[in-house]
Structures are given as structure tokens and as C-alpha cells.
Design a protein around this motif. Structure first.
Motif: not given
Length: 67
Positions: A26-31
Motif C-alpha cells: 500500500i505504501a509503495n502504491a501511495l508513493k
């Protein structure tokens, strides 16, 4: 640099592995969408914890029954 299973934010260290892996995704997608590291980590951690709570009680279809 994207986070991975082995290289993830320190704040995610106390999550269960499966929840941490989801948080990293999720964090990578948000980044990729332009969120700051701090905001991406906060959102991803919260969402992964919710996801884990919702899915931890579901039975694993590949696990053998003990009956």
C-alpha cells in the motif's frame, strides 16, 4: 526507492508479517501517486491493520483440517 519485505519503515516492524507485507504494498502504491513517505506510511499502516483484522479469521483454504 520502494520498500520491500526486507527493507521497510521502522514503524512497521511490530506488524504481523502478512500485515507488514500488505502495508509495504500500500505504501509503495501511495508513493507512486505522490504521497510523502510519512503520509504513505501512516495511511498504509492503518489500512493494513484493518485488512489484517478483516482477514485473519478467514480460514486458509490450503490448510488441512484437524478434525
Amino acid at each position: 526507492m520502494p520498500w520491500s519485505e526486507k527493507e521497510y519503515p521502522t514503524s512497521m516492524k511490530n506488524l504481523k508479517k502478512v500485515a507488514r507485507d500488505k502495508a509495504v504494498d500500500i505504501a509503495n502504491a501511495l508513493k507512486e501517486k505522490g504521497y510523502s513517505d510519512q503520509r504513505a506510511i501512516a495511511i498504509a499502516t492503518e489500512q493494513a491493520e484493518k485488512w489484517y483484522q478483516d482477514h485473519r479469521d478467514q480460514r486458509d483454504p490450503f490448510k488441512k483440517n484437524k478434525s
